[in-house]
Design a protein around this motif. Structure first.
Motif, mmCIF file in Angstrom:
data_model
loop_
_atom_site.group_PDB
_atom_site.id
_atom_site.type_symbol
_atom_site.label_atom_id
_atom_site.label_comp_id
_atom_site.label_asym_id
_atom_site.label_seq_id
_atom_site.Cartn_x
_atom_site.Cartn_y
_atom_site.Cartn_z
ATOM 1 N N LEU A 56 36.221 34.228 48.701
ATOM 2 C CA LEU A 56 37.001 33.165 49.355
ATOM 3 C C LEU A 56 37.137 33.386 50.856
ATOM 4 C CD1 LEU A 56 39.858 32.710 46.710
ATOM 5 C CD2 LEU A 56 37.857 31.244 47.064
ATOM 6 N N GLU A 57 36.525 34.463 51.354
ATOM 7 C CA GLU A 57 36.548 34.798 52.783
ATOM 8 C C GLU A 57 37.982 34.898 53.300
ATOM 9 O OE1 GLU A 57 34.041 31.938 54.764
ATOM 10 O OE2 GLU A 57 32.279 32.562 53.630
ATOM 11 N N LEU A 58 38.754 35.778 52.645
ATOM 12 C CA LEU A 58 40.160 35.952 52.987
ATOM 13 C C LEU A 58 40.363 37.237 53.763
ATOM 14 C CD1 LEU A 58 41.579 35.130 49.449
ATOM 15 C CD2 LEU A 58 41.529 33.590 51.416
ATOM 16 N N GLY A 59 41.334 37.206 54.638
ATOM 17 C CA GLY A 59 41.711 38.405 55.359
ATOM 18 C C GLY A 59 42.598 39.287 54.500
ATOM 19 N N ALA A 60 42.860 40.482 54.976
ATOM 20 C CA ALA A 60 43.671 41.450 54.232
ATOM 21 C C ALA A 60 45.112 40.985 54.069
ATOM 22 C CB ALA A 60 43.635 42.801 54.947
ATOM 23 N N GLU A 61 45.548 40.041 54.916
ATOM 24 C CA GLU A 61 46.933 39.574 54.855
ATOM 25 C C GLU A 61 47.207 38.649 53.667
ATOM 26 O OE1 GLU A 61 44.698 36.316 56.768
ATOM 27 O OE2 GLU A 61 44.675 38.495 56.979
ATOM 28 N N THR A 62 46.156 38.159 53.014
ATOM 29 C CA THR A 62 46.333 37.243 51.883
ATOM 30 C C THR A 62 46.367 38.037 50.579
ATOM 31 O OG1 THR A 62 45.153 35.483 53.050
ATOM 32 C CG2 THR A 62 45.385 35.231 50.673
ATOM 33 N N PRO A 63 47.521 38.037 49.896
ATOM 34 C CA PRO A 63 47.610 38.784 48.639
ATOM 35 C C PRO A 63 46.733 38.168 47.547
ATOM 36 C CG PRO A 63 49.795 38.257 49.501
ATOM 37 C CD PRO A 63 48.803 37.453 50.290
ATOM 38 N N VAL A 64 46.071 39.028 46.786
ATOM 39 C CA VAL A 64 45.349 38.607 45.579
ATOM 40 C C VAL A 64 46.081 39.273 44.419
ATOM 41 C CG1 VAL A 64 43.184 38.644 44.291
ATOM 42 C CG2 VAL A 64 43.145 38.370 46.789
ATOM 43 N N ILE A 65 46.738 38.475 43.595
ATOM 44 C CA ILE A 65 47.579 38.993 42.519
ATOM 45 C C ILE A 65 46.851 38.861 41.185
ATOM 46 C CG2 ILE A 65 49.775 38.701 41.293
ATOM 47 C CD1 ILE A 65 50.820 37.537 44.041
ATOM 48 N N LEU A 66 46.624 40.000 40.539
ATOM 49 C CA LEU A 66 46.005 39.994 39.212
ATOM 50 C C LEU A 66 47.051 39.519 38.218
ATOM 51 C CD1 LEU A 66 43.958 43.319 39.322
ATOM 52 C CD2 LEU A 66 43.292 41.020 40.042
ATOM 53 N N PHE A 67 46.701 38.493 37.426
ATOM 54 C CA PHE A 67 47.711 37.770 36.652
ATOM 55 C C PHE A 67 47.198 37.449 35.250
ATOM 56 C CE2 PHE A 67 50.545 34.282 35.542
ATOM 57 C CZ PHE A 67 51.710 34.557 36.244
ATOM 58 N N SER A 68 48.124 37.396 34.315
ATOM 59 C CA SER A 68 47.814 36.904 32.980
ATOM 60 C C SER A 68 48.933 35.985 32.527
ATOM 61 C CB SER A 68 47.654 38.056 31.976
ATOM 62 O OG SER A 68 47.621 37.534 30.653
ATOM 63 N N ALA A 69 48.635 34.688 32.469
ATOM 64 C CA ALA A 69 49.625 33.738 31.959
ATOM 65 C C ALA A 69 49.931 34.040 30.504
ATOM 66 C CB ALA A 69 49.105 32.303 32.113
ATOM 67 N N HIS A 104 35.305 35.413 36.910
ATOM 68 C CA HIS A 104 34.127 34.850 37.573
ATOM 69 C C HIS A 104 34.270 34.888 39.089
ATOM 70 C CE1 HIS A 104 33.123 33.423 33.591
ATOM 71 N NE2 HIS A 104 34.254 32.740 33.530
ATOM 72 N N ASP A 105 33.133 34.834 39.764
ATOM 73 C CA ASP A 105 33.165 34.683 41.216
ATOM 74 C C ASP A 105 33.773 33.325 41.550
ATOM 75 O OD1 ASP A 105 31.908 37.115 41.618
ATOM 76 O OD2 ASP A 105 29.902 36.245 41.687
ATOM 77 N N PRO A 106 34.462 33.198 42.702
ATOM 78 C CA PRO A 106 35.002 31.900 43.093
ATOM 79 C C PRO A 106 33.895 30.845 43.173
ATOM 80 C CG PRO A 106 35.915 33.633 44.467
ATOM 81 C CD PRO A 106 34.821 34.255 43.646
ATOM 82 N N THR A 107 34.206 29.644 42.700
ATOM 83 C CA THR A 107 33.251 28.541 42.714
ATOM 84 C C THR A 107 33.264 27.861 44.084
ATOM 85 O OG1 THR A 107 34.881 26.889 42.022
ATOM 86 C CG2 THR A 107 33.733 28.119 40.267
ATOM 87 N N ALA A 108 32.319 26.956 44.280
ATOM 88 C CA ALA A 108 32.290 26.170 45.522
ATOM 89 C C ALA A 108 33.578 25.376 45.667
ATOM 90 C CB ALA A 108 31.074 25.237 45.514
ATOM 91 N N ASP A 109 34.101 24.847 44.553
ATOM 92 C CA ASP A 109 35.364 24.093 44.599
ATOM 93 C C ASP A 109 36.536 25.002 44.965
ATOM 94 O OD1 ASP A 109 34.281 21.596 43.993
ATOM 95 O OD2 ASP A 109 34.499 21.878 41.834
ATOM 96 N N ASP A 110 36.534 26.238 44.443
ATOM 97 C CA ASP A 110 37.581 27.202 44.813
ATOM 98 C C ASP A 110 37.548 27.466 46.317
ATOM 99 O OD1 ASP A 110 38.469 27.615 42.140
ATOM 100 O OD2 ASP A 110 37.026 29.251 41.840
ATOM 101 N N LYS A 111 36.346 27.626 46.846
ATOM 102 C CA LYS A 111 36.194 27.888 48.282
ATOM 103 C C LYS A 111 36.676 26.700 49.111
ATOM 104 C CE LYS A 111 32.342 31.017 47.433
ATOM 105 N NZ LYS A 111 30.900 31.250 47.531
#
Length: 195
Positions: A163-176, A117-124
């Motif tokens: 989340l309005e993140l810069g390129a320096e912030t890693p986004v890691i695709l994950f599966s618990a 899902h897209d990030p929620t308001a709470d995520d932001k």
């Protein structure tokens, strides 16, 4: 860092119970139903290390886990979905606010979002709190095992933009569930927290 050498230390119900002893703190946050405890359990390779409940919102305090005597994984109360009273939600909010007010407390933030899902308001809002500390932030896009190839394509970029993140912030695709992204997340945590 040997993440399997992990033990529960304490559950802080009030700011006076927060730990401040100089060891790095890696703070984990996410919606109540995003699988935050499952992510921590996957990292330390233990099924029920951080408590996982059938009902979202089981993490009601700030829980400290000591990892290899070198750092803390800090499991913060979930937000958003939990079916609890307004009074309890307000207590959680105050606890979180106080935790984040001391910018020296967090060495690394880990924000767990739902890859589907897209990030929620709470995520932001939570991303904003982490950014406000001035400390490094990692985004974990959990539940990628539930996405097909089309859904996976561009998933990280969609979350970064949301989340309005810069390129320096890693986004890691994950599966618990499957363990996808575990090694990448551990490597980032070790590099950032110097542990």
């Amino acid at each position: 860092m040997n993440v399997q050498n992990a033990k529960f230390i304490k559950s802080a119900a009030a700011p006076k119970d927060f730990i401040s002893n100089g060891l790095p703190q890696v703070a984990f946050a996410g919606k109540s139903n995003v699988g935050k405890s499952s992510v921590i359990n996957r990292l330390v390779n233990r099924r029920n290390f951080a408590r996982v409940g059938a009902t979202p919102g089981k993490t009601a305090h700030v829980n400290y886990f000591l990892i290899d005597e070198r750092a803390y994984f800090v499991d913060l109360p979930g937000y958003g979905y939990a079916k609890v009273s307004l009074t309890e939600k307000q207590r959680w909010a105050k606890l979180m606010e106080t935790y984040f007010q001391d910018s020296g407390r967090i060495d690394c933030g880990v924000l767990i979002v739902d890859a589907r899902h897209d990030p929620t308001a709470d995520d932001k809002l939570m991303a904003g709190w982490f950014k406000g500390t001035g400390r490094p932030l990692l985004i974990v896009a959990n539940k990628v095992d539930k996405l097909n190839a089309t859904g996976l394509k561009g998933c990280g970029e969609k979350i970064r933009e949301g989340l309005e993140l810069g390129a320096e912030t890693p986004v890691i695709l994950f599966s618990a569930e499957k363990g996808t992204g575990r090694e990448a997340l551990l490597k980032e945590i070790e590099n950032i927290a110097n542990c």
